[in-house]
Motif scaffolding. Structure first.
Motif, PDB file in Angstrom:
ATOM      1  N   LEU A 134       0.664  -0.746  -0.050  1.00 55.85           N
ATOM      2  CA  LEU A 134      -0.175  -0.247  -0.009  1.00 55.85           C
ATOM      3  C   LEU A 134       1.129   0.803  -0.160  1.00 55.85           C
ATOM      4  CD1 LEU A 134      -0.289   1.506   3.092  1.00 55.85           C
ATOM      5  CD2 LEU A 134      -1.574  -0.658   3.175  1.00 55.85           C
ATOM      6  N   THR A 135       2.107   1.420   0.104  1.00 58.13           N
ATOM      7  CA  THR A 135       2.842   2.068   0.588  1.00 58.13           C
ATOM      8  C   THR A 135       3.411   2.534  -0.676  1.00 58.13           C
ATOM      9  OG1 THR A 135       4.717   1.156   1.965  1.00 58.13           O
ATOM     10  CG2 THR A 135       3.157   2.625   3.038  1.00 58.13           C
ATOM     11  N   THR A 136       4.503   1.139  -1.973  1.00 56.34           N
ATOM     12  CA  THR A 136       4.183   1.647  -2.613  1.00 56.34           C
ATOM     13  C   THR A 136       3.254   1.922  -3.837  1.00 56.34           C
ATOM     14  OG1 THR A 136       5.929  -0.164  -2.022  1.00 56.34           O
ATOM     15  CG2 THR A 136       5.461   0.351  -4.665  1.00 56.34           C
ATOM     16  N   LEU A 137       1.986   1.210  -3.415  1.00 58.57           N
ATOM     17  CA  LEU A 137       1.195   2.292  -4.253  1.00 58.57           C
ATOM     18  C   LEU A 137       1.023   3.619  -4.342  1.00 58.57           C
ATOM     19  CD1 LEU A 137      -0.867  -1.285  -3.977  1.00 58.57           C
ATOM     20  CD2 LEU A 137      -0.563  -0.178  -6.698  1.00 58.57           C
ATOM     21  N   ALA A 138       1.112   4.247  -2.921  1.00 60.59           N
ATOM     22  CA  ALA A 138       0.893   5.506  -2.814  1.00 60.59           C
ATOM     23  C   ALA A 138       1.664   5.991  -3.165  1.00 60.59           C
ATOM     24  CB  ALA A 138       1.182   6.104  -1.001  1.00 60.59           C
ATOM     25  N   TYR A 139       3.083   5.147  -3.595  1.00 59.87           N
ATOM     26  CA  TYR A 139       3.548   6.180  -4.909  1.00 59.87           C
ATOM     27  C   TYR A 139       2.771   6.776  -5.513  1.00 59.87           C
ATOM     28  CZ  TYR A 139       7.947   7.852  -1.387  1.00 59.87           C
ATOM     29  OH  TYR A 139       8.330   8.214  -0.905  1.00 59.87           O
ATOM     30  N   ALA A 140       2.874   5.809  -6.476  1.00 60.46           N
ATOM     31  CA  ALA A 140       2.312   5.616  -7.375  1.00 60.46           C
ATOM     32  C   ALA A 140       0.927   6.569  -7.509  1.00 60.46           C
ATOM     33  CB  ALA A 140       2.178   3.752  -7.823  1.00 60.46           C
ATOM     34  N   GLU A 141       0.482   6.716  -7.311  1.00 66.49           N
ATOM     35  CA  GLU A 141      -0.778   7.564  -6.904  1.00 66.49           C
ATOM     36  C   GLU A 141      -0.561   8.876  -6.719  1.00 66.49           C
ATOM     37  OE1 GLU A 141      -4.287   6.324  -4.223  1.00 66.49           O
ATOM     38  OE2 GLU A 141      -4.605   8.674  -4.672  1.00 66.49           O
ATOM     39  N   TYR A 142       0.485   9.144  -6.113  1.00 67.69           N
ATOM     40  CA  TYR A 142       1.027  10.605  -5.943  1.00 67.69           C
ATOM     41  C   TYR A 142       1.718  10.548  -7.686  1.00 67.69           C
ATOM     42  CZ  TYR A 142       4.458  14.150  -4.535  1.00 67.69           C
ATOM     43  OH  TYR A 142       5.301  15.571  -4.890  1.00 67.69           O
ATOM     44  N   TYR A 167       0.338   9.798 -10.140  1.00 70.68           N
ATOM     45  CA  TYR A 167      -0.705   9.792 -11.222  1.00 70.68           C
ATOM     46  C   TYR A 167      -1.570  11.315 -10.728  1.00 70.68           C
ATOM     47  CZ  TYR A 167       0.464   4.853 -12.433  1.00 70.68           C
ATOM     48  OH  TYR A 167       0.676   4.216 -13.048  1.00 70.68           O
ATOM     49  N   ARG A 168      -1.754  11.180  -9.981  1.00 67.51           N
ATOM     50  CA  ARG A 168      -2.400  12.631  -9.203  1.00 67.51           C
ATOM     51  C   ARG A 168      -1.783  13.730 -10.637  1.00 67.51           C
ATOM     52  NH1 ARG A 168      -5.700  13.149  -4.128  1.00 67.51           N
ATOM     53  NH2 ARG A 168      -6.398  10.495  -3.648  1.00 67.51           N
ATOM     54  N   LEU A 169      -0.654  13.767  -9.795  1.00 66.84           N
ATOM     55  CA  LEU A 169       0.277  15.185 -10.229  1.00 66.84           C
ATOM     56  C   LEU A 169       0.516  14.746 -12.137  1.00 66.84           C
ATOM     57  CD1 LEU A 169       2.840  16.031  -6.877  1.00 66.84           C
ATOM     58  CD2 LEU A 169       0.526  16.766  -7.879  1.00 66.84           C
ATOM     59  N   GLY A 170       0.510  13.821 -12.770  1.00 63.91           N
ATOM     60  CA  GLY A 170      -0.659  13.684 -14.071  1.00 63.91           C
ATOM     61  C   GLY A 170       1.161  13.012 -14.557  1.00 63.91           C
ATOM     62  N   ASP A 171       1.547  12.418 -14.080  1.00 59.44           N
ATOM     63  CA  ASP A 171       3.109  12.168 -13.931  1.00 59.44           C
ATOM     64  C   ASP A 171       2.699  10.920 -14.627  1.00 59.44           C
ATOM     65  OD1 ASP A 171       5.882  11.475 -14.963  1.00 59.44           O
ATOM     66  OD2 ASP A 171       6.403  12.315 -13.385  1.00 59.44           O
ATOM     67  N   ARG A 172       2.350  10.455 -15.024  1.00 59.27           N
ATOM     68  CA  ARG A 172       2.364   8.948 -15.600  1.00 59.27           C
ATOM     69  C   ARG A 172       3.204   7.961 -16.118  1.00 59.27           C
ATOM     70  NH1 ARG A 172      -0.076   5.965 -20.633  1.00 59.27           N
ATOM     71  NH2 ARG A 172      -0.786   8.126 -21.408  1.00 59.27           N
ATOM     72  N   ILE A 173       4.564   8.299 -16.569  1.00 57.76           N
ATOM     73  CA  ILE A 173       6.155   7.777 -16.329  1.00 57.76           C
ATOM     74  C   ILE A 173       6.425   7.127 -14.777  1.00 57.76           C
ATOM     75  CG2 ILE A 173       8.271   7.748 -17.355  1.00 57.76           C
ATOM     76  CD1 ILE A 173       6.924   8.876 -19.702  1.00 57.76           C
ATOM     77  N   GLY A 227       4.334   7.248 -11.687  1.00 59.82           N
ATOM     78  CA  GLY A 227       3.513   6.531 -11.383  1.00 59.82           C
ATOM     79  C   GLY A 227       3.873   5.072 -12.228  1.00 59.82           C
ATOM     80  N   ASP A 228       4.329   5.165 -12.936  1.00 59.85           N
ATOM     81  CA  ASP A 228       4.288   2.989 -13.860  1.00 59.85           C
ATOM     82  C   ASP A 228       5.648   3.332 -13.117  1.00 59.85           C
ATOM     83  OD1 ASP A 228       2.212   3.653 -14.863  1.00 59.85           O
ATOM     84  OD2 ASP A 228       3.026   3.666 -17.459  1.00 59.85           O
ATOM     85  N   GLU A 229       6.876   3.446 -12.417  1.00 57.85           N
ATOM     86  CA  GLU A 229       7.518   2.860 -12.327  1.00 57.85           C
ATOM     87  C   GLU A 229       7.146   2.058 -11.384  1.00 57.85           C
ATOM     88  OE1 GLU A 229      10.543   5.819 -11.986  1.00 57.85           O
ATOM     89  OE2 GLU A 229      10.884   5.731 -13.847  1.00 57.85           O
ATOM     90  N   TYR A 230       6.375   2.991  -9.860  1.00 60.64           N
ATOM     91  CA  TYR A 230       6.051   2.280  -8.659  1.00 60.64           C
ATOM     92  C   TYR A 230       5.111   0.692  -9.183  1.00 60.64           C
ATOM     93  CZ  TYR A 230       8.398   6.111  -6.433  1.00 60.64           C
ATOM     94  OH  TYR A 230       9.532   6.899  -6.882  1.00 60.64           O
ATOM     95  N   MET A 231       4.035   0.926 -10.491  1.00 60.98           N
ATOM     96  CA  MET A 231       3.348   0.652 -10.428  1.00 60.98           C
ATOM     97  C   MET A 231       3.672  -1.151 -11.116  1.00 60.98           C
ATOM     98  SD  MET A 231       0.061  -0.171 -10.512  1.00 60.98           S
ATOM     99  CE  MET A 231      -1.206   0.948 -10.438  1.00 60.98           C
ATOM    100  N   GLN A 232       4.818  -1.075 -11.911  1.00 62.17           N
ATOM    101  CA  GLN A 232       6.010  -2.244 -12.397  1.00 62.17           C
ATOM    102  C   GLN A 232       6.159  -2.889 -11.116  1.00 62.17           C
ATOM    103  OE1 GLN A 232       6.022  -3.091 -15.262  1.00 62.17           O
ATOM    104  NE2 GLN A 232       5.862  -1.473 -16.468  1.00 62.17           N
ATOM    105  N   ARG A 233       6.990  -1.650 -10.118  1.00 62.26           N
ATOM    106  CA  ARG A 233       7.246  -2.584  -8.591  1.00 62.26           C
ATOM    107  C   ARG A 233       6.582  -3.758  -8.356  1.00 62.26           C
ATOM    108  NH1 ARG A 233      11.263  -4.903  -6.659  1.00 62.26           N
ATOM    109  NH2 ARG A 233      12.731  -2.616  -6.808  1.00 62.26           N
TER     110      ARG A 233
END
Ligand code: NOJ
Ligand code: NOJ
Length: 428
Positions: free
Chosen positions: A351-359, A361-367, A369-375
């Motif tokens: 959940l904390t790694t996903l929180a980084y991804a969400e952060y 994404y919310r700021l519009g930085d897909r690339i 965000g995807d790095e954490y999502m890949q993790r």
């Protein structure tokens, strides 16, 4: 005999300890695979969450933190986890999902989930336990759990109140204001009265470890009291509304006291009174969760430098202390709660790694965000299961299996990706 031992040893030395993961570790993970995975993971997560709600033998409305009965026993309804979980269904009911994300439950089904949760919560509120509204968790029959535990935890009632305030607003928009005031408002009020009364006092943090002042608790207290004051005014209770507003300003200044101007960081915990004492750095992913779990009309925007620096400092620590991050350095670091963590030896959490991804994404930085999502994709198992933690050494899942909150964190991160970063349609 000797030969056997020797060859086993040889095998061990050459292969090393296995690392959990589904992708070839030397290849750059592809966005296309990630997108396919996320679509599947979304369905899977929603199903897993629904399985953890009102399980057989429970009172309707119970939300299990995890179906795990032992090591650890998470077969309880936590006030915090359940409010964070019900937010998923509330968002769908509010219609705030992007058009490209089809909703799989009907409005009636979504409402039933919320009504059950409301009646479970009302039942909880009527039983005192040790600390009344400050009780952190309930048995699945709705009675307070009387085992020794860290109490009170004063973030939970505020999270629950904020959720039900949104439910009341939804009902009002549906022309059901009378029902909102008669049935939902009393439940909200009990939580807000408690929050307003206790606002200056210390309580246990969201990780249930230390009693003191916590940024997360202050922020969610403030958010609940601000929107509660508006609702109280709408019900005609002017004096109550004024009191909530005053207490909200107190919560706000207490929250601001966690911003360390010289270090330019958020110090999550201060004034420790009780509980564990080895947490020295004061930086904690809970500070990021504070932003993600409260509405955006806040006194600090999401892209403020205090949060950014805090996240950077945490990430650098996790990158160096978790072996798995060095062993799979082609991925963004897996993120934990805080560097000194010793729970299950101190590991990254989903959940904390996903929180980084969400952060991001919310700021519009897909690339980014995807790095954490890949993790996260790398450590989830092939069918999509996620536990609470993953081993800092080898990446295998650890602690509570099918943690409801892990799935919730995936869903909110994914929703933010679709909403704020891409025009692409979810293809199923
Ligand atoms: C159980 C809590 O749920 C967990 O968050 C905490 O780290 C440990 N207790 C500390 O002992
Ligand atoms: C331990 C976590 O630290 C806490 O935040 C959570 O509420 C419980 N586990 C239940 O998931």
């Amino acid at each position: 005999m000797h030969i056997r031992i020797f060859s086993l040893l040889f095998l061990f030395m050459t292969t090393g300890v296995a690392i959990a993961g589904t992708g070839p570790s030397d290849q750059r993970p592809s966005t296309e695979d990630l997108e396919k995975w996320m679509v599947k993971e979304r369905r899977f997560s929603e199903r897993q969450i629904l399985r953890n709600i009102s399980p057989a033998g429970s009172r309707f409305g119970a939300v299990l933190a995890s179906p795990s009965h032992e090591d650890p026993d998470y077969y309880f309804h936590w006030v915090r986890d359940s409010a964070i979980t019900m937010d998923v269904w509330m968002r769908q009911l509010e219609g705030s999902y992007p058009d490209s994300m089809p909703i799989h439950l009907t409005p009636v089904q979504l409402e039933v989930l919320l009504w059950d949760y409301l009646s479970f919560s009302e039942f909880n509120q009527g039983l005192h336990g040790y600390t009344g509204i400050g009780e952190p968790r309930y048995n699945v029959d709705g009675t307070p759990n009387m085992l020794p535990w860290s109490r009170p935890q004063n973030d939970g009632p505020a999270l629950r109140a904020s959720l039900f305030i949104r439910f009341a607003q939804y009902l009002a928009l549906q022309g059901r204001w009378e029902t909102a005031v008669r049935v939902v408002w009393p439940v909200i009020r009990r939580d807000l009265d408690y929050t307003a009364t206790e606002v200056l006092k210390g309580s246990f943090d969201i990780w249930e470890e230390a009693k003191g002042d916590h940024f997360y608790t202050r922020v969610v207290n403030r958010a609940a009291l601000v929107s509660g004051a508006k609702l109280a005014a709408a019900t005609g209770e002017a004096a109550l509304s004024a009191w909530y507003s005053t207490q909200a300003s107190i919560a706000e200044s207490l929250a601001l006291a966690h911003l360390d101007a010289s270090k330019q960081l958020i110090v999550e915990n201060t004034h420790r009174e009780d509980g564990l004492d080895y947490k020295h750095g004061g930086v904690d992913t809970a500070s990021l969760l504070a932003f993600l779990h409260s509405p955006q009309e806040w006194f600090l925007p999401l892209n403020n430098s205090f949060l950014f620096n805090t996240m950077g400092s945490l990430e650098r620590s996790f990158a160096s202390i978790y072996q798995i991050n060095q062993r799979t350095a082609h991925l963004a670091p897996a993120i934990g709660r805080y560097p000194e963590d010793r729970y299950y030896n101190g590991n990254p959490w989903f959940l904390t790694t996903l929180a980084y991804a969400e952060y991001f994404y919310r700021l519009g930085d897909r690339i980014k965000g995807d790095e954490y999502m890949q993790r996260v994709k790398y450590h989830a198992d092939a069918s999509g299961h996620m536990s609470e933690q993953l081993s800092r050494e080898n990446g295998y899942m650890l602690s509570a299996r099918d943690l409801t909150w892990s799935y919730v964190a995936f869903l909110t991160a994914y929703e933010a990706r679709v909403k704020y970063t891409s025009l692409q349609k979810e293809v199923e």
